[in-house]
Design an enzyme around this catalytic site. Structure first.
Site, PDB file in Angstrom:
ATOM      1  N   HIS A 162      -3.875 142.581  29.569  1.00 23.95           N
ATOM      2  CA  HIS A 162      -3.074 143.448  28.414  1.00 23.95           C
ATOM      3  C   HIS A 162      -1.563 143.393  28.653  1.00 23.95           C
ATOM      4  O   HIS A 162      -0.956 143.620  27.891  1.00 23.95           O
ATOM      5  CB  HIS A 162      -3.829 144.866  28.970  1.00 23.95           C
ATOM      6  CG  HIS A 162      -5.068 144.999  28.123  1.00 23.95           C
ATOM      7  ND1 HIS A 162      -5.067 144.848  26.905  1.00 23.95           N
ATOM      8  CD2 HIS A 162      -5.941 145.715  28.587  1.00 23.95           C
ATOM      9  CE1 HIS A 162      -6.341 145.162  26.735  1.00 23.95           C
ATOM     10  NE2 HIS A 162      -7.040 145.863  27.544  1.00 23.95           N
ATOM     11  N   GLU A 189      -7.752 144.108  22.736  1.00 18.65           N
ATOM     12  CA  GLU A 189      -9.200 144.123  23.486  1.00 18.65           C
ATOM     13  C   GLU A 189     -10.114 142.956  23.416  1.00 18.65           C
ATOM     14  O   GLU A 189     -10.579 142.317  24.211  1.00 18.65           O
ATOM     15  CB  GLU A 189     -10.059 145.361  23.300  1.00 18.65           C
ATOM     16  CG  GLU A 189      -9.325 146.816  23.550  1.00 18.65           C
ATOM     17  CD  GLU A 189      -8.865 146.996  24.972  1.00 18.65           C
ATOM     18  OE1 GLU A 189      -9.350 146.262  25.610  1.00 18.65           O
ATOM     19  OE2 GLU A 189      -8.271 147.913  24.992  1.00 18.65           O
ATOM     20  N   HIS A 228      -8.994 141.587  33.120  1.00 17.36           N
ATOM     21  CA  HIS A 228      -8.926 142.191  31.973  1.00 17.36           C
ATOM     22  C   HIS A 228      -7.670 142.979  31.784  1.00 17.36           C
ATOM     23  O   HIS A 228      -6.905 142.843  30.816  1.00 17.36           O
ATOM     24  CB  HIS A 228     -10.273 143.143  31.813  1.00 17.36           C
ATOM     25  CG  HIS A 228     -10.206 143.531  30.447  1.00 17.36           C
ATOM     26  ND1 HIS A 228     -11.101 143.145  29.331  1.00 17.36           N
ATOM     27  CD2 HIS A 228      -9.532 144.776  29.820  1.00 17.36           C
ATOM     28  CE1 HIS A 228     -10.866 143.697  28.215  1.00 17.36           C
ATOM     29  NE2 HIS A 228      -9.836 144.800  28.551  1.00 17.36           N
ATOM     30  N   GLU A 229      -7.424 144.050  32.610  1.00 16.66           N
ATOM     31  CA  GLU A 229      -6.099 144.741  32.485  1.00 16.66           C
ATOM     32  C   GLU A 229      -4.902 143.789  32.764  1.00 16.66           C
ATOM     33  O   GLU A 229      -3.769 144.304  32.154  1.00 16.66           O
ATOM     34  CB  GLU A 229      -6.271 145.850  33.739  1.00 16.66           C
ATOM     35  CG  GLU A 229      -7.430 146.452  33.419  1.00 16.66           C
ATOM     36  CD  GLU A 229      -7.701 147.265  32.195  1.00 16.66           C
ATOM     37  OE1 GLU A 229      -6.701 147.565  31.513  1.00 16.66           O
ATOM     38  OE2 GLU A 229      -8.784 147.658  31.770  1.00 16.66           O
TER      39      GLU A 229
END
Length: 763
Positions: free
Chosen positions: A483, A502, A479-480
């Site tokens: 980003h 997000e 997930h990170e």
């Protein structure tokens, strides 16, 4: 956008007058004092006035308009007014000679908030036009407005950049005989616009200029949310000094950083991802449009490690016994809100030697004049872009370091260290070039309010991901990592559109994680379906427990991306304490992207996504930029009734759960299959409301299960049709249980192709 800022409300004001002047580069020189819990020092701002950067914006827009013919459109905001009710400004009638400036070693003349305003009496102005329109006021001085709170500002001065040896190369004169404001500003204009392949020289001159002597103190004032600076006689942004130095210190209670202890009981401080972002760490321009570069020197006791958003893997330099200095820099323009720092007694984990296949991690990538070569055309402002470097585009695993409190090094060694390379490689396989050249990963203290936070070149992870196997650690890491593309390399131009960060990261984490595990397509699909079902339930719960107005992904609607004439704006609900716990932007955004991927097919969708990343990296985007380019890339037969307006209406500008589409209908029916009993009246209502008999085969599959389970005889024809036309969708695993009990259904249910369907009676 005629809005009034309610001091008691939950909206976050962005006060900086970015339409008139922009910070292009920050040079920070800071000392970290754990005894007093204060960060103190100077920050030098290199500025560019509006006329010049507006021309650059037009050039970028024209480039994107050219690209828009191939699917790239960049919308530009229209001006609108934001009267700000609690802003203060200096009275033009007051005497500017009565200054009370306090520098280090002088008597503290600060007010009760710790600010050292050098205007003895500031006038409180309500709904003042001058608070929002801080450009050319005729006989009035130009006002530079910076976002600032919870800081003690000590002194502001102009920097004499003309006194730095060698600066004559940035002027039209071979010798600097007569130094004027115009000449100093000319030097800065030339410095901030150096071509990308001279980035090392540029950083060097920034550093040298930041150490130059001051050449005159500037008037300043502070209020709740801003620092306002002016120079007597400077009536426009063009006349205002383009290099200024601010002396300041943070406050222990400042909201941008948290002073605490790590899991080993040692003191530390770090940026916690506060709703006020970094304005309580240093005065800055917070609006995303104020994209800048930075370099920072940070001094701390020798036992501490300083980590920061920076392209270089910094090492400490001992200054004197017990004190070390750390230096970081960034050459890719980013919003000031993405700046991150962490100082603590972290331990660096040593990794096992890389295999030959991972050799890319052994040599850090640093864009140099020799490496800088074009492999594609970019639409962003000029900087040393990795998308234009042949080596970087093939680098599957970027260099990375891992830091943690000493007591957690074992847990990191067992889980986290092993997952970083495959997760980075998986991300590259899906989206291509890593936007950033390296990555530091830090396990932050236990009071960190989320599972992770991504910033340029650095990632914070919670200790919670280190236990219970690799699944939570892997998914959060993915997930990170996502980003880096969505949230950082491509940022939202309007912070209310969080789903652009997000939602994408939530959708991509499943794809990255499946690739990192090297799952077969069927296994990946099953894993993603399960996670989709869990997210759907969380979204339903969220809708029931949150205010309707906070369930909207595009709350400003047609005003999205708009600012006042000065550049000031307001982030709706930006200070709402409930917001940090909400996942609407994650979940609704995820389901929108999942729906779009299903409509196009994964291969087409992710091919488009790579194209979109290449078109918009290094830029700020709005929802319309993504949706317009996507729809232009959808084959006509798959577009059906999709339009930007329909997606706005169904997904982005409405509260609640969007109207059910095939993918969501499957999840709804899966949920209903878990219910022990459903009345025939409920089933009739379902069939009538969603026209289930006319949906796609995946939806009809679940609908037939409900029909059989609850003996809804009036719909048996739907089951017969399904068995005759869609035998391939009857799961093979169900055929193994074909001898299960009959449930009192008509004989035709058990003949021929229906054999494998029996187990659908009860799972």
């Amino acid at each position: 956008m005629d809005m009034q800022l309610d001091p008691a409300g939950d909206d976050l004001p962005l006060m900086a007058n970015t339409s008139h002047i922009l910070v292009k580069h920050y040079v920070l020189d800071l000392d970290v004092d754990f005894e007093s819990q204060v960060i103190e020092g100077t920050i030098v701002l290199f500025l560019e006035d509006g006329d010049r950067f507006k021309k650059q914006n037009r050039s970028v827009e024209e480039a994107c308009q050219s690209e828009s013919n191939k699917g790239c459109k960049l919308g530009m905001p229209e001006p609108c007014h934001v009267p700000v009710t609690n802003a203060r400004t200096l009275s033009s009638e007051m005497e500017y000679n009565d200054c009370a400036i306090c520098s280090k070693g002088e008597k503290d003349t600060s007010d009760k908030d710790g600010n050292h305003d050098n205007q003895e009496h500031a006038a409180g102005v309500s709904s003042s036009k001058r608070c929002c329109d801080t450009g050319n006021h005729g006989s009035e001085e130009f006002l530079l407005v910076l976002d600032c709170c919870d800081l003690s500002v000590l002194k502001v001065e102009e920097v004499d950049v003309a006194a730095v040896p060698g600066m004559e190369k940035f002027t039209r004169s071979p010798e600097l005989t007569v130094v004027s404001e115009e000449l100093r500003n000319q030097i800065v204009r030339e410095l901030v616009t150096l071509p990308a392949n001279r980035w090392r020289e540029q950083l060097d001159y920034y550093a040298r200029c930041s150490q130059a002597a001051g050449c005159g103190e500037l008037l300043f004032d502070t209020d709740t949310w801003s620092l306002q600076i002016r120079k007597t006689g400077a009536q426009t942004a063009t006349d205002f000094p383009h290099a200024i130095r601010i002396w300041y210190k943070t406050k222990p209670e400042g909201r941008s950083v948290t002073w605490t202890s790590d899991q080993s009981g040692r003191p530390c401080v770090y940026t916690v991802g506060s709703p006020v972002n970094n304005r309580a760490l240093f005065p800055c321009q917070e609006p995303p449009v104020a994209m800048s570069t930075w370099q920072a020197t940070v001094r701390a006791a020798a036992s501490f490690v300083v980590l920061m958003s920076g392209e270089n893997s910094a090492k400490p330099t001992q200054l004197w016994e017990g004190c070390s200095s750390w230096y970081y820099y960034v050459t890719m323009p980013m919003p000031a809100s993405t700046f991150t720092i962490a100082v603590g007694c972290w331990t660096e984990l040593k990794m096992e030697p890389c295999s030959s296949g991972d050799s890319a991690t052994e040599t850090p990538f640093s864009p140099s004049e020799a490496d800088f070569r074009h492999v594609g055309v970019c639409s962003h402002m000029e900087y040393p872009c990795r998308f234009q470097n042949a080596f970087a585009t093939t680098q599957q695993i970027i260099p990375h370091r891992v830091f943690a409190p000493v007591c957690l090094t074992g847990a990191c060694q067992e889980t986290l260290l092993q997952l970083i390379p495959p997760c980075l490689s998986a991300a590259h396989s899906v989206l291509g070039t890593h936007p950033f050249s390296r990555l530091d990963v830090l396990i932050v203290p236990a009071n960190f309010p989320s599972l992770g936070m991504a910033s340029p070149h650095i990632m914070f992870l919670s200790q919670s991901i280190l236990t219970g196997g690799s699944h939570l650690c892997g998914t959060r890491l993915c997930h990170e990592i996502a980003h880096a593309w969505f949230g950082l390399a491509l940022g939202a131009r309007d912070w209310t559109e969080e789903w652009l960060s997000e939602g994408f990261a939530s959708h991509l984490e499943d794809v990255f994680w499946a690739a990192a595990q090297q799952l077969a397509p069927r296994e990946a699909r099953e894993q993603q379906e399960l996670r989709a079902c869990l997210r759907w339930r969380r979204l339903q719960d969220e809708m029931q427990s949150s205010p309707a107005e906070m369930q909207v992904l595009r709350p400003n609607k047609d005003k999205t991306g708009h600012t006042s004439d000065s550049g000031a704006s307001v982030i709706k609900h930006g200070l709402n304490p409930e917001k940090i716990f909400m996942q609407v932007h994650y979940l609704k955004g995820y389901f929108l992207l999942r729906f779009l991927a299903e409509r196009l097919g994964d291969e087409t969708y992710f091919s488009f996504l790579r194209k979109f990343v290449h078109a918009f990296h290094g830029q700020l985007i709005l929802s319309q930029d993504f949706l317009q380019m996507l729809l232009e890339n959808i084959p006509e037969e798959k577009r059906l009734e999709l339009s930007v307006e329909n997606i706005y209406q169904d997904w982005l500008e409405s509260s609640g759960i969007p109207k059910l589409l095939p993918d969501q209908l499957v999840l709804l029916l899966e949920h209903l299959l878990e219910q022990k009993t459903l009345s025939h009246r409920t089933l009739r209502s379902l069939q009538r409301t969603y026209q289930l008999q006319d949906q796609d085969a995946e939806v009809r599959h679940r609908w037939c299960e409900l029909i059989v389970k609850h003996k809804f005889t009036k719909a048996y024809e739907s089951v017969e049709r399904f068995l005759q036309e869609d035998q391939r969708l009857v799961p093979a695993r169900h055929a193994q249980k074909a001898d299960s009990r009959k449930r009192g259904l008509p004989p035709w249910i058990w003949s021929g192709a229906a054999l494998g369907f029996r187990v659908l009676l009860h799972r």
